[in-house]
Enzyme design. Structure first.
Site, PDB file in Angstrom:
ATOM      1  N   ARG A 123       0.871  -1.173   0.000  1.00  0.00           N
ATOM      2  CA  ARG A 123       0.000   0.000   0.000  1.00  0.00           C
ATOM      3  C   ARG A 123       0.908   1.222   0.000  1.00  0.00           C
ATOM      4  O   ARG A 123       2.124   1.116   0.061  1.00  0.00           O
ATOM      5  CB  ARG A 123      -1.019  -0.009   1.152  1.00  0.00           C
ATOM      6  N   GLY A 124       0.288   2.417  -0.040  1.00  0.00           N
ATOM      7  CA  GLY A 124       1.082   3.632  -0.192  1.00  0.00           C
ATOM      8  C   GLY A 124       1.192   3.922  -1.683  1.00  0.00           C
ATOM      9  O   GLY A 124       1.496   3.013  -2.482  1.00  0.00           O
ATOM     10  N   ARG A 152      -7.469  -0.253  -6.853  1.00  0.00           N
ATOM     11  CA  ARG A 152      -7.660   0.852  -5.897  1.00  0.00           C
ATOM     12  C   ARG A 152      -7.804   2.147  -6.709  1.00  0.00           C
ATOM     13  O   ARG A 152      -6.986   2.415  -7.583  1.00  0.00           O
ATOM     14  CB  ARG A 152      -6.486   0.957  -4.906  1.00  0.00           C
ATOM     15  N   GLN A 171      -2.316   2.647  10.037  1.00  0.00           N
ATOM     16  CA  GLN A 171      -0.985   2.630   9.402  1.00  0.00           C
ATOM     17  C   GLN A 171       0.054   3.383  10.229  1.00  0.00           C
ATOM     18  O   GLN A 171       1.234   3.090  10.165  1.00  0.00           O
ATOM     19  CB  GLN A 171      -1.061   3.251   8.001  1.00  0.00           C
ATOM     20  N   ASP A 211      -1.699  10.972  -2.065  1.00  0.00           N
ATOM     21  CA  ASP A 211      -2.033   9.883  -3.004  1.00  0.00           C
ATOM     22  C   ASP A 211      -2.360  10.415  -4.386  1.00  0.00           C
ATOM     23  O   ASP A 211      -2.222   9.712  -5.378  1.00  0.00           O
ATOM     24  CB  ASP A 211      -3.215   9.069  -2.471  1.00  0.00           C
ATOM     25  N   ASN A 263      -5.111  12.712   0.458  1.00  0.00           N
ATOM     26  CA  ASN A 263      -4.265  11.814   1.249  1.00  0.00           C
ATOM     27  C   ASN A 263      -5.159  11.065   2.237  1.00  0.00           C
ATOM     28  O   ASN A 263      -6.377  11.260   2.269  1.00  0.00           O
ATOM     29  CB  ASN A 263      -3.176  12.627   1.969  1.00  0.00           C
TER      30      ASN A 263
HETATM   31  O1  MRU Z   1      -4.429   3.348   2.193  1.00  0.00           O
HETATM   32  P1  MRU Z   1      -2.931   3.489   2.112  1.00  0.00           P
HETATM   33  O2  MRU Z   1      -2.215   2.894   3.259  1.00  0.00           O
HETATM   34  O3  MRU Z   1      -2.408   3.012   0.776  1.00  0.00           O
HETATM   35  O4  MRU Z   1      -2.714   5.048   2.171  1.00  0.00           O
HETATM   36  C1  MRU Z   1      -1.424   5.580   2.120  1.00  0.00           C
HETATM   37  C2  MRU Z   1      -1.379   7.045   2.296  1.00  0.00           C
HETATM   38  O5  MRU Z   1      -2.396   7.692   2.419  1.00  0.00           O
HETATM   39  C3  MRU Z   1      -0.050   7.719   2.220  1.00  0.00           C
HETATM   40  O6  MRU Z   1      -0.030   8.856   3.032  1.00  0.00           O
HETATM   41  C4  MRU Z   1       0.171   8.126   0.767  1.00  0.00           C
HETATM   42  O7  MRU Z   1       0.139   7.008  -0.072  1.00  0.00           O
HETATM   43  C5  MRU Z   1       1.390   8.909   0.530  1.00  0.00           C
HETATM   44  S1  MRU Z   1       2.732   7.924   0.764  1.00  0.00           S
HETATM   45  C6  MRU Z   1       4.084   7.908   0.275  1.00  0.00           C
END
Ligand code: MRU
Length: 359
Positions: free
Chosen positions: A53-54, A90, A201, A242, A252
């Site tokens: 994820r991320g 996603r 997270q 994101d 985000n």
């Molecule tokens: O749902 P996730 O864990 O994929 O969300 C991740 C985030 O919101 C991070 O802050 C985002 O991807 C920026 S990361 C480098």
């Protein structure tokens, strides 16, 4: 970055076995398990179920997913279908589409038999670029932390939300990259880590990263940030993104907007680490145009943790029959963002500055 003093990245192609390997992030902080991705189905599962994820890491995984697809069948129609399947996993992080397009746009004139090797080459390049871009974000952002330290002569207090560390990218991370560079240059810091419900997270991933790097940190539940800011316990906020709209709005992890509002009200700088791969140059208004992922309500109604017998357990925390709504992201309007930290330098959150990063 380090896990028990050993260097790790989140995804890699093992040349010897010709396998793509990832860390299963659903198990952190309790277990470090490396898993192989062998089929397009497994790639889609890994992204959707958040083994990876991320935003940056989702993009890199999608690129390797196309290599796996080409090994299954390098017919162009098959590859196009595979890219659509991966794209549908996603909706919010733009890096997914960005990486898939980067592959599809560079294989036009490649012979069918050469496609797997060519796509592997491109995926490896996307991975390497991500590492370098995050490192550069770290170098640019570190100067902000250094300036605060030189002014106050005491540990710099930084608030971060979700996990935007190396686990969200390949290495270094985005929001945590300036912190890692500052730490290597011996700048004293203390990080306030937001829990980040519903999937936590912050608690499970960011805290684990920081502990492994020996960076002082405290964990707080999601509604504490405003109180800390009122009492001058935060010098700077740094988050990831994101999807960044061309007007500077930032999408985000859910809850980012509320932290930005509190920071604005307390005159605390709010920076967003934004690799160019997370900018959607086609979107003019983040609030109206960015698709917001809605995930299963079970992530809200249940919590996963370790019980007293060291067993990973999922427990329910709401009454039977409750309706749980699970928006995974929100949009922070550009006016609440101080600046963006990009791999090309620190820029203003507005259309002219962002548009200059195109190409
Ligand atoms: O749902 P996730 O864990 O994929 O969300 C991740 C985030 O919101 C991070 O802050 C985002 O991807 C920026 S990361 C480098």
């Amino acid at each position: 970055m380090l896990v028990q003093n050993k260097n790790f990245t989140t995804i890699w192609h093992d040349d010897e076995s010709d396998k793509v390997k990832i860390i299963d992030q659903r198990l952190i902080p309790f277990e470090l398990k490396i898993v192989e991705l062998n089929t397009v189905e497994e790639v889609c599962y890994a992204i959707k179920e958040m083994q990876v994820r991320g935003a940056p890491l989702i993009g890199v995984t999608a690129a390797y997913g196309m290599y796996i697809a080409a090994k299954e069948n390098s017919d162009f129609i098959y590859l196009k279908n595979a890219s659509e399947k991966i794209y549908s996993t996603r909706p919010t992080a733009v890096n997914l589409e960005w990486a898939l397009n980067k592959i599809l746009n560079n294989i036009d004139n490649v012979k069918k038999d050469d496609l797997p090797n060519k796509i592997l080459y491109l995926a490896n390049q996307i991975r390497e670029d991500d590492i370098n871009n995050c490192k550069n974000i770290g170098e640019h952002g570190y100067k902000l932390i250094k300036n605060i330290y030189e002014k106050n002569k005491k540990p710099v207090n930084i608030l971060t939300h979700c996990n935007a560390g190396w686990l969200a990218a390949v290495d270094w991370g985005t929001a945590l990259a300036p912190i890692y560079v500052a730490h290597k240059k011996n700048i004293p810091m203390h990080i306030w880590v937001d829990e980040t419900r519903p999937r936590n997270q912050g608690f499970s991933l960011t805290s684990w990263e920081l502990l492994n790097e020996n960076i002082p940190n405290s964990l707080i539940v999601d509604n504490v940030g405003g109180h800390l800011m009122q009492h001058k316990l935060i010098d700077i906020c740094i988050t990831g993104t994101d999807r960044t709209a061309s007007n500077g709005d930032v999408c985000n992890k859910i809850g980012t907007y509320l932290k930005a509002l509190a920071a604005y009200d307390n005159n605390i700088p709010f920076y967003v680490s934004a690799p160019i791969s997370s900018i959607d140059f086609n979107i003019k208004n983040g609030i109206l145009d960015i698709p917001i992922e809605e995930r299963d309500g079970e992530e809200v109604s249940h919590i996963v943790g370790m019980d007293e017998n060291n067993q990973r357990t999922k427990i329910k925390i709401v009454p039977d029959g409750s309706k749980c709504v699970n928006y995974a992201f929100d949009v922070t309007p550009a006016k609440y963002i101080t600046k963006f930290i990009t791999e090309k330098g620190i820029i203003d959150p507005n259309f002219p500055s962002i548009n200059k990063l195109k190409n």
